[in-house]
Design a protein around this motif. Structure first.
Motif, mmCIF file in Angstrom:
data_model
loop_
_atom_site.group_PDB
_atom_site.id
_atom_site.type_symbol
_atom_site.label_atom_id
_atom_site.label_comp_id
_atom_site.label_asym_id
_atom_site.label_seq_id
_atom_site.Cartn_x
_atom_site.Cartn_y
_atom_site.Cartn_z
ATOM 1 N N GLU A 211 -6.117 -3.859 -1.612
ATOM 2 C CA GLU A 211 -4.740 -3.387 -1.395
ATOM 3 C C GLU A 211 -4.392 -2.196 -2.284
ATOM 4 O O GLU A 211 -3.374 -1.540 -2.082
ATOM 5 C CB GLU A 211 -3.739 -4.528 -1.616
ATOM 6 C CG GLU A 211 -3.354 -4.795 -3.056
ATOM 7 C CD GLU A 211 -4.486 -5.303 -3.928
ATOM 8 O OE1 GLU A 211 -4.499 -4.966 -5.129
ATOM 9 O OE2 GLU A 211 -5.354 -6.029 -3.393
ATOM 10 N N GLY A 212 -5.233 -1.886 -3.282
ATOM 11 C CA GLY A 212 -5.045 -0.675 -4.083
ATOM 12 C C GLY A 212 -4.611 -0.903 -5.505
ATOM 13 O O GLY A 212 -4.590 0.050 -6.296
ATOM 14 N N ARG B 10 0.794 -1.229 0.000
ATOM 15 C CA ARG B 10 0.000 0.000 0.000
ATOM 16 C C ARG B 10 0.830 1.284 0.000
ATOM 17 O O ARG B 10 0.492 2.223 -0.743
ATOM 18 C CB ARG B 10 -0.970 -0.012 1.184
ATOM 19 C CG ARG B 10 -2.090 -1.028 1.034
ATOM 20 C CD ARG B 10 -2.924 -1.093 2.295
ATOM 21 N NE ARG B 10 -2.125 -1.530 3.433
ATOM 22 C CZ ARG B 10 -2.503 -1.389 4.705
ATOM 23 N NH1 ARG B 10 -3.662 -0.820 4.983
ATOM 24 N NH2 ARG B 10 -1.734 -1.828 5.686
ATOM 25 N N SER C 184 -6.639 -2.228 3.809
ATOM 26 C CA SER C 184 -7.050 -1.677 2.525
ATOM 27 C C SER C 184 -6.409 -0.325 2.282
ATOM 28 O O SER C 184 -6.062 0.399 3.229
ATOM 29 C CB SER C 184 -8.579 -1.534 2.470
ATOM 30 O OG SER C 184 -9.205 -2.783 2.674
ATOM 31 N N LEU C 185 -6.249 0.012 1.018
ATOM 32 C CA LEU C 185 -5.674 1.303 0.645
ATOM 33 C C LEU C 185 -6.554 2.440 1.161
ATOM 34 O O LEU C 185 -7.776 2.422 0.955
ATOM 35 C CB LEU C 185 -5.550 1.381 -0.882
ATOM 36 C CG LEU C 185 -4.828 2.608 -1.444
ATOM 37 C CD1 LEU C 185 -3.347 2.567 -1.100
ATOM 38 C CD2 LEU C 185 -5.012 2.703 -2.956
ATOM 39 N N LEU D 68 1.955 1.921 -3.550
ATOM 40 C CA LEU D 68 0.849 2.253 -4.432
ATOM 41 C C LEU D 68 0.329 3.660 -4.160
ATOM 42 O O LEU D 68 -0.083 4.373 -5.086
ATOM 43 C CB LEU D 68 -0.271 1.228 -4.271
ATOM 44 C CG LEU D 68 0.077 -0.199 -4.722
ATOM 45 C CD1 LEU D 68 -1.068 -1.162 -4.442
ATOM 46 C CD2 LEU D 68 0.432 -0.230 -6.199
ATOM 47 N N GLN D 69 0.349 4.083 -2.905
ATOM 48 C CA GLN D 69 -0.056 5.445 -2.584
ATOM 49 C C GLN D 69 0.887 6.458 -3.226
ATOM 50 O O GLN D 69 0.450 7.488 -3.750
ATOM 51 C CB GLN D 69 -0.081 5.636 -1.062
ATOM 52 C CG GLN D 69 -1.209 4.894 -0.376
ATOM 53 C CD GLN D 69 -1.094 4.933 1.142
ATOM 54 O OE1 GLN D 69 -0.204 5.578 1.694
ATOM 55 N NE2 GLN D 69 -1.992 4.238 1.822
#
Length: 340
Positions: A79-80, A13, A70-71, A16-17
């Motif tokens: 998870e995104g 995460r 979760s994202l 990905l953020q």
């Protein structure tokens, strides 16, 4: 960003953020030049990908992701990876594509790009590029309606175009891209193209020059944050530069375009820093990442210049995805040879 093709062994995460954050400069540049249609495409693609992931989990009777796992602590995002796929796909599609095209492409990316192979961490192909290629092959007419950069694209008129209330893109809304105009040019010199055709800017496509610079800035942020490594982007951009320089035949009407035109037109920077660095379908080792990037750069130029599509990024990525096992073996052999 390194994630095993099998089940991920660490929390993806944060990476990905940062990928989503790095997309922001390019997305803002696209909004500036193309108008608010991109916001609608982002919403459509995100909702479609999340809905498909939810449906897949329900059919497999898998438990819903926990909020804390979760994202952004939003359970529908899991998870995104689905949101990242949706964002990259929406950034690549025409900003005023019909709603059903975006929904279809996003669903195809999610279902056939990930779910068919077992979900996150197992996809052999880049999901966003698989969805884009599907849209390009299935709906070629709609995929050439790219908005005129800087045109008067009001939000209400844009919604009418996206949801079918209008009668097609009106005059002044759409035009051929710089790469498309170059591919089909047979009488104007490069200087005349830049002077007379609204699609061309200073060195590349009008508007897309700044969009590519914005994605370059986002890519440098990902490198600085160590989310991605330099090998694949440098391999792709270096190969694209070298082959376009070697094949550059001046400014005549049969010119294939300068290296700068190829670097700052189409989806070059988006592909280099956000697409080919996708960790699951890409290469694993540094050496194989370099080979992966070189292969994508060479194929992108070949398709742009001699193929049937003006921007060959999606097909280049998918074809090199098929070659990843061979690239890994070649990198391992070269690595062993270098140590002997």
């Amino acid at each position: 960003m390194t994630i095993s093709p099998a089940e991920p062994t660490f929390d993806p995460r944060p990476s990905l953020q940062r990928v989503l954050l790095a997309c922001l400069p390019g997305a803002l540049a696209l909004l500036w030049f193309n108008g608010g249609g991109l916001l609608v495409q982002l919403l459509l693609a995100s909702a479609s990908c999340c809905a498909c992931e939810w449906l897949t989990r329900a059919l497999r009777r898998q438990p819903a992701p926990q909020t804390e796992n979760s994202l952004f602590a939003l359970s529908p995002l899991a998870e995104g990876s689905g949101l990242v796929t949706a964002v990259l796909l929406a950034l690549a599609l025409p900003s005023y594509a019909p709603w059903w095209l975006t929904v279809s492409a996003a669903a195809f990316a999610s279902l056939f790009g990930k779910s068919l192979f077992g979900g996150f961490g197992r996809n052999p192909f880049n999901p966003a590029m698989l969805g884009y290629a599907f849209a390009l092959v299935a709906f070629p007419t709609q995929m050439v309606n790219w908005p005129t950069p800087g045109g008067s694209h009001g939000l209400l008129a844009g919604l009418q175009q996206i949801f079918g209330a209008g009668s097609g893109l009106a005059d002044g809304w759409s035009q051929a891209t710089a790469l498309d105009s170059l591919k089909h040019n047979d009488r104007l010199t490069i200087d005349e193209l830049f002077a007379q055709h609204a699609a061309f800017g200073a060195v590349g496509g009008r508007g897309t020059e700044w969009v590519n610079l914005a994605f370059l800035a986002g890519g440098l942020y990902l490198l600085q944050q160590k989310v991605i490594r330099w090998h694949a982007p440098v391999g792709m951009l270096g190969a694209l530069f070298v082959i376009s320089l070697l094949c550059w035949n001046g400014s005549g009407s049969d010119s294939n375009g300068s290296p700068l035109l190829h670097l700052f037109s189409g989806a070059s920077m988006l592909a280099a820093f956000f697409i080919i660095t996708e960790p699951v379908s890409g290469a694993g080792s540094d050496r194989s990442r370099l080979y992966f990037g070189i292969g994508v750069g060479l194929l992108t130029y070949v398709i742009r210049t001699w193929g049937g599509y003006p921007d060959g990024v999606a097909f280049a990525v998918l074809l090199i995805n098929l070659c990843v096992p061979s690239l890994e073996r070649l990198a391992a052999l070269r690595g062993r040879g270098a140590t002997q």
